[in-house]
Write a protein that holds these residues in place. Structure first.
Motif, PDB file in Angstrom:
ATOM      1  N   ILE A  11      -0.027 -10.764  -0.770  1.00 15.42           N
ATOM      2  CA  ILE A  11       0.236 -10.294   0.588  1.00 15.42           C
ATOM      3  C   ILE A  11       1.731 -10.456   0.845  1.00 15.42           C
ATOM      4  O   ILE A  11       2.288 -11.530   0.614  1.00 15.42           O
ATOM      5  CB  ILE A  11      -0.555 -11.111   1.644  1.00 15.42           C
ATOM      6  CG1 ILE A  11      -2.067 -11.019   1.373  1.00 15.42           C
ATOM      7  CG2 ILE A  11      -0.225 -10.626   3.062  1.00 15.42           C
ATOM      8  CD1 ILE A  11      -2.922 -11.932   2.267  1.00 15.42           C
ATOM      9  N   ILE A  12       2.360  -9.365   1.283  1.00 13.72           N
ATOM     10  CA  ILE A  12       3.808  -9.388   1.552  1.00 13.72           C
ATOM     11  C   ILE A  12       4.038  -9.058   3.015  1.00 13.72           C
ATOM     12  O   ILE A  12       3.655  -7.989   3.488  1.00 13.72           O
ATOM     13  CB  ILE A  12       4.552  -8.340   0.690  1.00 13.72           C
ATOM     14  CG1 ILE A  12       4.287  -8.569  -0.798  1.00 13.72           C
ATOM     15  CG2 ILE A  12       6.049  -8.357   1.016  1.00 13.72           C
ATOM     16  CD1 ILE A  12       4.844  -7.438  -1.687  1.00 13.72           C
ATOM     17  N   ILE A  13       4.690  -9.987   3.723  1.00 17.10           N
ATOM     18  CA  ILE A  13       5.105  -9.707   5.097  1.00 17.10           C
ATOM     19  C   ILE A  13       6.545  -9.201   5.042  1.00 17.10           C
ATOM     20  O   ILE A  13       7.408  -9.849   4.438  1.00 17.10           O
ATOM     21  CB  ILE A  13       5.064 -10.992   5.960  1.00 17.10           C
ATOM     22  CG1 ILE A  13       3.645 -11.542   6.035  1.00 17.10           C
ATOM     23  CG2 ILE A  13       5.699 -10.739   7.329  1.00 17.10           C
ATOM     24  CD1 ILE A  13       2.894 -11.294   7.284  1.00 17.10           C
ATOM     25  N   ILE A  14       6.788  -8.052   5.672  1.00 18.33           N
ATOM     26  CA  ILE A  14       8.171  -7.567   5.767  1.00 18.33           C
ATOM     27  C   ILE A  14       8.585  -7.604   7.229  1.00 18.33           C
ATOM     28  O   ILE A  14       7.871  -7.114   8.110  1.00 18.33           O
ATOM     29  CB  ILE A  14       8.364  -6.168   5.128  1.00 18.33           C
ATOM     30  CG1 ILE A  14       9.825  -5.723   5.266  1.00 18.33           C
ATOM     31  CG2 ILE A  14       7.407  -5.116   5.697  1.00 18.33           C
ATOM     32  CD1 ILE A  14      10.210  -4.577   4.342  1.00 18.33           C
ATOM     33  N   GLU A  30      13.530  -7.382   6.046  1.00 18.31           N
ATOM     34  CA  GLU A  30      13.664  -5.948   6.353  1.00 18.31           C
ATOM     35  C   GLU A  30      15.140  -5.578   6.457  1.00 18.31           C
ATOM     36  O   GLU A  30      15.913  -6.233   7.146  1.00 18.31           O
ATOM     37  CB  GLU A  30      12.938  -5.677   7.680  1.00 18.31           C
ATOM     38  CG  GLU A  30      12.951  -4.236   8.108  1.00 18.31           C
ATOM     39  CD  GLU A  30      12.224  -4.032   9.447  1.00 18.31           C
ATOM     40  OE1 GLU A  30      11.347  -4.852   9.810  1.00 18.31           O
ATOM     41  OE2 GLU A  30      12.572  -3.064  10.145  1.00 18.31           O
ATOM     42  N   GLU A  31      15.519  -4.515   5.741  1.00 16.73           N
ATOM     43  CA  GLU A  31      16.893  -4.004   5.821  1.00 16.73           C
ATOM     44  C   GLU A  31      17.102  -3.332   7.184  1.00 16.73           C
ATOM     45  O   GLU A  31      16.151  -2.859   7.796  1.00 16.73           O
ATOM     46  CB  GLU A  31      17.123  -2.935   4.743  1.00 16.73           C
ATOM     47  CG  GLU A  31      16.923  -3.393   3.328  1.00 16.73           C
ATOM     48  CD  GLU A  31      18.087  -4.245   2.830  1.00 16.73           C
ATOM     49  OE1 GLU A  31      19.236  -3.985   3.244  1.00 16.73           O
ATOM     50  OE2 GLU A  31      17.823  -5.174   2.037  1.00 16.73           O
ATOM     51  N   ILE A  57       8.507   1.960   3.635  1.00 17.06           N
ATOM     52  CA  ILE A  57       9.047   2.648   2.448  1.00 17.06           C
ATOM     53  C   ILE A  57       9.781   1.646   1.548  1.00 17.06           C
ATOM     54  O   ILE A  57       9.599   1.637   0.320  1.00 17.06           O
ATOM     55  CB  ILE A  57       9.964   3.824   2.867  1.00 17.06           C
ATOM     56  CG1 ILE A  57       9.103   4.946   3.482  1.00 17.06           C
ATOM     57  CG2 ILE A  57      10.783   4.340   1.684  1.00 17.06           C
ATOM     58  CD1 ILE A  57       9.896   6.032   4.183  1.00 17.06           C
ATOM     59  N   ASP A  58      10.560   0.772   2.171  1.00 19.40           N
ATOM     60  CA  ASP A  58      11.265  -0.253   1.383  1.00 19.40           C
ATOM     61  C   ASP A  58      10.283  -1.173   0.666  1.00 19.40           C
ATOM     62  O   ASP A  58      10.489  -1.535  -0.504  1.00 19.40           O
ATOM     63  CB  ASP A  58      12.156  -1.108   2.298  1.00 19.40           C
ATOM     64  CG  ASP A  58      13.367  -0.331   2.799  1.00 19.40           C
ATOM     65  OD1 ASP A  58      13.648   0.762   2.262  1.00 19.40           O
ATOM     66  OD2 ASP A  58      14.029  -0.826   3.743  1.00 19.40           O
ATOM     67  N   TYR A 101       9.694  -1.838  -3.312  1.00 23.14           N
ATOM     68  CA  TYR A 101       9.692  -3.182  -3.894  1.00 23.14           C
ATOM     69  C   TYR A 101       8.470  -3.377  -4.793  1.00 23.14           C
ATOM     70  O   TYR A 101       8.573  -3.901  -5.905  1.00 23.14           O
ATOM     71  CB  TYR A 101       9.717  -4.221  -2.764  1.00 23.14           C
ATOM     72  CG  TYR A 101       9.526  -5.635  -3.239  1.00 23.14           C
ATOM     73  CD1 TYR A 101      10.594  -6.396  -3.703  1.00 23.14           C
ATOM     74  CD2 TYR A 101       8.247  -6.219  -3.232  1.00 23.14           C
ATOM     75  CE1 TYR A 101      10.404  -7.697  -4.158  1.00 23.14           C
ATOM     76  CE2 TYR A 101       8.058  -7.512  -3.685  1.00 23.14           C
ATOM     77  CZ  TYR A 101       9.139  -8.251  -4.146  1.00 23.14           C
ATOM     78  OH  TYR A 101       8.949  -9.537  -4.597  1.00 23.14           O
ATOM     79  N   VAL A 102       7.318  -2.928  -4.307  1.00 19.06           N
ATOM     80  CA  VAL A 102       6.089  -3.072  -5.102  1.00 19.06           C
ATOM     81  C   VAL A 102       6.200  -2.266  -6.389  1.00 19.06           C
ATOM     82  O   VAL A 102       5.876  -2.744  -7.484  1.00 19.06           O
ATOM     83  CB  VAL A 102       4.848  -2.624  -4.283  1.00 19.06           C
ATOM     84  CG1 VAL A 102       3.603  -2.570  -5.165  1.00 19.06           C
ATOM     85  CG2 VAL A 102       4.624  -3.559  -3.095  1.00 19.06           C
ATOM     86  N   LYS A 103       6.696  -1.031  -6.256  1.00 17.80           N
ATOM     87  CA  LYS A 103       6.832  -0.158  -7.429  1.00 17.80           C
ATOM     88  C   LYS A 103       7.717  -0.810  -8.496  1.00 17.80           C
ATOM     89  O   LYS A 103       7.439  -0.730  -9.696  1.00 17.80           O
ATOM     90  CB  LYS A 103       7.444   1.177  -6.979  1.00 17.80           C
ATOM     91  CG  LYS A 103       7.555   2.212  -8.065  1.00 17.80           C
ATOM     92  CD  LYS A 103       8.233   3.468  -7.545  1.00 17.80           C
ATOM     93  CE  LYS A 103       8.450   4.458  -8.675  1.00 17.80           C
ATOM     94  NZ  LYS A 103       9.183   5.646  -8.188  1.00 17.80           N
ATOM     95  N   GLU A 104       8.793  -1.480  -8.039  1.00 15.78           N
ATOM     96  CA  GLU A 104       9.745  -2.071  -8.983  1.00 15.78           C
ATOM     97  C   GLU A 104       9.249  -3.383  -9.598  1.00 15.78           C
ATOM     98  O   GLU A 104       9.722  -3.800 -10.649  1.00 15.78           O
ATOM     99  CB  GLU A 104      11.089  -2.313  -8.291  1.00 15.78           C
ATOM    100  CG  GLU A 104      11.813  -1.001  -7.990  1.00 15.78           C
ATOM    101  CD  GLU A 104      13.017  -1.184  -7.063  1.00 15.78           C
ATOM    102  OE1 GLU A 104      13.709  -0.174  -6.808  1.00 15.78           O
ATOM    103  OE2 GLU A 104      13.252  -2.314  -6.568  1.00 15.78           O
TER     104      GLU A 104
END
Lengths: 228, 228
Positions: free
Chosen positions: B51-54, B74-75, B87-88, B92-95
């Motif tokens: 679980i990622i909180i942004i 968050e940027e 989207i960010d 991050y998940v993709k990378e």
């Protein structure tokens, strides 16, 4: 497979849905009720063995006949009309069908559809229930345990579950957003306008130029009549 | 099975849930948000890989760490903060994970639970979505098609479905009442008090003596503070 008989109690076409007044006139509320009944019947009729409308209002019973479904004239009861009407209808089913399963639906859930009924058939439970907004019950399924006591009214969802536990029934809480949407307030009309574009109810509301838009406030939706 | 990564964007603890003001003070709204996040994490953590909180709010990120979940700062974005944050996070998940499936949840659906996540795993779809009240989106699942464009905001449910159709994704509309309950108004607190007696959020509201009763009017529920 045993028959699935659906019971829909309808109090009366007149003086109903008063929380939609003065947003809709009395005649419009009556036509709204008719549209919703038509949507429910069209949504589920292929999946159930029979649909029975129980009402004390001759106009409701006449309308039900135009939908080609069964009718029962509601007996007079001193009190708790809704639950006593349902008890009478369950008795009627018990006497006329062997081991039928019973589904009780309100008359104001036009978003119910085929797949909701398929869910009941695909799950082998004694008792299946879906919540409405506000703590009520919008779907009640009883697998031939005819002494189950309906307890519609204030916060009935929780009372119904307790009653099923007391009867040692195998309980399934059917978590459905579309079944939860009963139509009592302008906000509910908004949900219907958003999610029910395939329904007769949507077409009827659209014919009145009723539209919905997003709102940022205590209410989520702004539902209003457009000028022509 | 591929990993399921959950992204929860949280704008800020302060100045949030303003539709609950003046019903709840700013500090109470912040504690409400914390309770809801805790419920979501406890409800789903066993079923998801991470679980990622942004958030851009350091206080949110510190709180997330106490829940033992991941955080992303968050940027800054000129506009459309929520969708750009998501989207960010997808990037991050993709990378960082190979072929992970992504679940995006709002921070205010404390009734979500294990079985809702099980549903995602048991259905083999490219895209699964659940509506919120008012035309929004309360659950968005993307099976590793990372160019899917999030469109949160006004009536996002329908925009999200259209975007999935445009991307030729295999779409499943997950019809859930409990997932639809996001907490923005006193009526929503009422639903939570009725259906969420097992939650941290319920315990917090109860500690403030907030109770719910049935109401016959435009609103279904009367939610108020009892005198001690």
């Amino acid at each position: 497979m045993n028959k699935l008989i659906t019971i829909i109690p309808v109090s009366s076409f007149n003086n109903s849905k008063t929380r939609l007044s003065p947003f809709l006139t009395e005649d419009e509320r009556k036509q709204l009720l008719q549209s919703m009944l038509k949507d429910i019947v069209e949504g589920i009729k292929e999946e159930v063995s029979e649909i029975i409308i129980i009402s004390k209002d001759p106009e409701v019973l006449s309308y039900a006949k135009t939908l080609e479904i069964s009718t029962l004239l509601e007996e007079k009861h001193e009190r708790d009309h809704l639950n006593n009407a349902i008890i009478d209808a369950i008795k009627y089913v018990k006497e006329n069908y062997e081991d039928a399963k019973i589904l009780i639906l309100p008359s104001d859930i036009p978003l119910i559809e085929k797949k909701n009924i398929d869910y009941l058939e695909n799950n082998n439970n004694d008792f299946i229930i879906s919540p409405s907004k506000g703590g009520g019950t919008n779907l009640l399924y009883i697998n031939n345990q005819y002494d189950y006591k309906p307890l519609f009214g204030e916060f009935s969802f929780f009372k119904h579950v307790t009653e099923a536990k007391n009867k040692k029934m195998n309980i399934n809480i059917y978590d459905s957003f579309y079944v939860s949407i009963d139509i009592n307030t302008p906000q509910d009309l908004g949900e219907l306008l958003l999610h029910g574009t395939h329904t007769n109810t949507y077409n009827y509301l659209s014919s009145l130029n009723i539209v919905v838009e997003n709102k940022h406030g205590q209410e989520r939706l702004n539902v209003y009549r457009k000028d022509e």
